[in-house]
Enzyme design. Structure first.
Site, PDB file in Angstrom:
ATOM      1  N   ILE A 130     105.431 -74.422  -8.888  1.00 21.81           N
ATOM      2  CA  ILE A 130     105.275 -75.842  -9.249  1.00 21.81           C
ATOM      3  C   ILE A 130     106.001 -76.684  -8.208  1.00 21.81           C
ATOM      4  O   ILE A 130     107.182 -76.466  -7.924  1.00 21.81           O
ATOM      5  CB  ILE A 130     105.838 -76.117 -10.649  1.00 21.81           C
ATOM      6  N   ALA A 144     107.713 -66.015  -7.064  1.00 19.47           N
ATOM      7  CA  ALA A 144     106.435 -65.755  -6.384  1.00 19.47           C
ATOM      8  C   ALA A 144     106.630 -65.212  -4.977  1.00 19.47           C
ATOM      9  O   ALA A 144     105.816 -64.422  -4.485  1.00 19.47           O
ATOM     10  CB  ALA A 144     105.602 -67.032  -6.346  1.00 19.47           C
ATOM     11  N   PHE A 145     107.739 -65.610  -4.334  1.00 21.62           N
ATOM     12  CA  PHE A 145     107.982 -65.119  -2.976  1.00 21.62           C
ATOM     13  C   PHE A 145     108.190 -63.609  -2.966  1.00 21.62           C
ATOM     14  O   PHE A 145     107.934 -62.940  -1.959  1.00 21.62           O
ATOM     15  CB  PHE A 145     109.201 -65.818  -2.369  1.00 21.62           C
ATOM     16  N   GLU A 146     108.623 -63.043  -4.089  1.00 21.67           N
ATOM     17  CA  GLU A 146     108.881 -61.596  -4.197  1.00 21.67           C
ATOM     18  C   GLU A 146     107.659 -60.805  -4.659  1.00 21.67           C
ATOM     19  O   GLU A 146     107.656 -59.572  -4.630  1.00 21.67           O
ATOM     20  CB  GLU A 146     110.043 -61.343  -5.155  1.00 21.67           C
ATOM     21  N   TRP A 148     110.614 -66.689 -12.715  1.00 20.60           N
ATOM     22  CA  TRP A 148     110.501 -68.127 -12.506  1.00 20.60           C
ATOM     23  C   TRP A 148     109.407 -68.699 -13.398  1.00 20.60           C
ATOM     24  O   TRP A 148     108.324 -68.125 -13.512  1.00 20.60           O
ATOM     25  CB  TRP A 148     110.155 -68.440 -11.043  1.00 20.60           C
ATOM     26  N   HIS A 169     109.329 -76.765   0.177  1.00 24.22           N
ATOM     27  CA  HIS A 169     109.553 -75.378  -0.256  1.00 24.22           C
ATOM     28  C   HIS A 169     108.311 -74.798  -0.942  1.00 24.22           C
ATOM     29  O   HIS A 169     107.953 -73.645  -0.758  1.00 24.22           O
ATOM     30  CB  HIS A 169     110.760 -75.328  -1.184  1.00 24.22           C
ATOM     31  N   GLU A 202     110.548 -81.401  -4.806  1.00 21.84           N
ATOM     32  CA  GLU A 202     110.728 -82.569  -3.929  1.00 21.84           C
ATOM     33  C   GLU A 202     110.552 -82.245  -2.453  1.00 21.84           C
ATOM     34  O   GLU A 202     110.464 -83.150  -1.627  1.00 21.84           O
ATOM     35  CB  GLU A 202     112.145 -83.135  -4.145  1.00 21.84           C
ATOM     36  N   THR A 203     110.576 -80.955  -2.111  1.00 17.25           N
ATOM     37  CA  THR A 203     110.610 -80.578  -0.692  1.00 17.25           C
ATOM     38  C   THR A 203     109.406 -79.702  -0.356  1.00 17.25           C
ATOM     39  O   THR A 203     108.678 -79.268  -1.249  1.00 17.25           O
ATOM     40  CB  THR A 203     111.905 -79.775  -0.396  1.00 17.25           C
TER      41      THR A 203
HETATM   42  N1  LIG Z   1     110.137 -72.893  -6.977  1.00 15.45           N
HETATM   43  C1  LIG Z   1     109.536 -71.716  -7.391  1.00 15.45           C
HETATM   44  C2  LIG Z   1     109.941 -70.477  -6.936  1.00 15.45           C
HETATM   45  N2  LIG Z   1     110.971 -70.381  -6.051  1.00 15.45           N
HETATM   46  C3  LIG Z   1     111.716 -69.137  -5.849  1.00 15.45           C
HETATM   47  C4  LIG Z   1     111.054 -68.196  -4.837  1.00 15.45           C
HETATM   48  O1  LIG Z   1     109.848 -67.640  -5.353  1.00 15.45           O
HETATM   49  C5  LIG Z   1     112.004 -67.053  -4.511  1.00 15.45           C
HETATM   50  O2  LIG Z   1     112.272 -66.306  -5.696  1.00 15.45           O
HETATM   51  C6  LIG Z   1     113.310 -67.550  -3.922  1.00 15.45           C
HETATM   52  O3  LIG Z   1     113.016 -68.367  -2.808  1.00 15.45           O
HETATM   53  C7  LIG Z   1     114.244 -66.398  -3.502  1.00 15.45           C
HETATM   54  O4  LIG Z   1     113.615 -65.572  -2.568  1.00 15.45           O
HETATM   55  N3  LIG Z   1     109.330 -69.355  -7.356  1.00 15.45           N
HETATM   56  C8  LIG Z   1     108.277 -69.417  -8.254  1.00 15.45           C
HETATM   57  O5  LIG Z   1     107.722 -68.375  -8.645  1.00 15.45           O
HETATM   58  N4  LIG Z   1     107.857 -70.648  -8.700  1.00 15.45           N
HETATM   59  C9  LIG Z   1     108.452 -71.799  -8.308  1.00 15.45           C
HETATM   60  O6  LIG Z   1     108.035 -72.906  -8.745  1.00 15.45           O
HETATM   61  C1  LIG Z   2     108.163 -74.338  -5.392  1.00 13.92           C
HETATM   62  C2  LIG Z   2     109.612 -74.544  -5.277  1.00 13.92           C
HETATM   63  O1  LIG Z   2     110.337 -73.772  -4.671  1.00 13.92           O
HETATM   64  C3  LIG Z   2     110.136 -75.820  -5.825  1.00 13.92           C
HETATM   65  O2  LIG Z   2     110.139 -75.718  -7.246  1.00 13.92           O
HETATM   66  C4  LIG Z   2     111.522 -76.099  -5.333  1.00 13.92           C
HETATM   67  O3  LIG Z   2     111.809 -77.425  -5.712  1.00 13.92           O
HETATM   68  P1  LIG Z   2     112.442 -78.414  -4.592  1.00 13.92           P
HETATM   69  O4  LIG Z   2     111.383 -78.551  -3.491  1.00 13.92           O
HETATM   70  O5  LIG Z   2     112.687 -79.729  -5.311  1.00 13.92           O
HETATM   71  O6  LIG Z   2     113.705 -77.757  -4.090  1.00 13.92           O
END
Ligand SMILES: Nc1c(NC[C@H](O)[C@H](O)[C@H](O)CO)[nH]c(=O)[nH]c1=O
Ligand SMILES: CC(=O)[C@@H](O)COP(=O)(O)O
Length: 156
Positions: A82, A56-58, A22, A88, A85-86
């Site tokens: 980064i 990053a979640f992994e 990512w 997340h 919008e949500t």
């Molecule tokens: N939005 C970003 C993510 N999202 C993905 C998660 O880290 C993960 O891979 C997914 O939810 C599947 O488990 N990851 C980043 O490293 N940076 C981001 O901005």
């Molecule tokens: C950090 C994230 O997962 C983010 O980039 C996801 O974007 P969104 O909140 O617009 O789905």
């Protein structure tokens, strides 16, 4: 009174660098910054292991498994989260930080937190510059070397 602290001597240390796919335009520069610091501190190229995960979640799962392997003196975790919008962002960044800290504490292996958490791509870019004072990867690698040598000095 005595003082004990780490030193920036990476000779003989085995280091894993875990980074995300990512935002790889940013994260690849963190990897470069981290590897430059490791090399400058004397870590042998053959003692640096690069590991790639989706996001990053992994990072925590990879760090946990690497720390449990007992094959590494330190782990550098690199990513860029980064905000979108949500909410997340909050969950990904929060669980990443918590999980990396837990892995370090569980196995007593230093894990450098080289994960940029930014509201904008511009903020992230500014923290992935070639000079190590503005590169979160370099910062994390430096902390791992210092902590690994501190633990060695403490005999733990
Ligand atoms: N939005 C970003 C993510 N999202 C993905 C998660 O880290 C993960 O891979 C997914 O939810 C599947 O488990 N990851 C980043 O490293 N940076 C981001 O901005
Ligand atoms: C950090 C994230 O997962 C983010 O980039 C996801 O974007 P969104 O909140 O617009 O789905």
């Amino acid at each position: 009174m005595r003082s004990i602290q780490g030193e920036f001597d990476g000779r003989g240390l085995k280091i894993a660098v875990v980074s995300t796919r990512w935002n790889d335009d940013i994260v690849d520069r963190l990897v470069e910054g981290a590897c430059d610091v490791l090399t400058d501190c004397g870590v042998d190229d053959d003692d640096i292991t690069l590991v790639r995960v989706p996001g990053a979640f992994e990072l925590p799962l990879a760090a946990d498994r690497l720390a449990d392997s007992d094959d590494y003196d330190g782990i550098v975790a690199l990513g860029a989260v980064i905000r979108g919008e949500t909410p997340h962002f909050d969950f990904v960044a929060g669980e990443c930080a918590k999980g990396l800290s837990a892995a370090a504490l569980e196995y007593g292996v230093p894990v450098g937190f080289g994960v940029i958490t930014a509201d904008t791509a511009e903020q992230a870019d500014a923290r992935a510059q070639p000079d190590e004072d503005h590169n979160k990867g370099a910062e994390a690698a430096s902390a791992v070397i210092e902590m690994a040598t501190l633990l060695r000095a403490l005999g733990v």
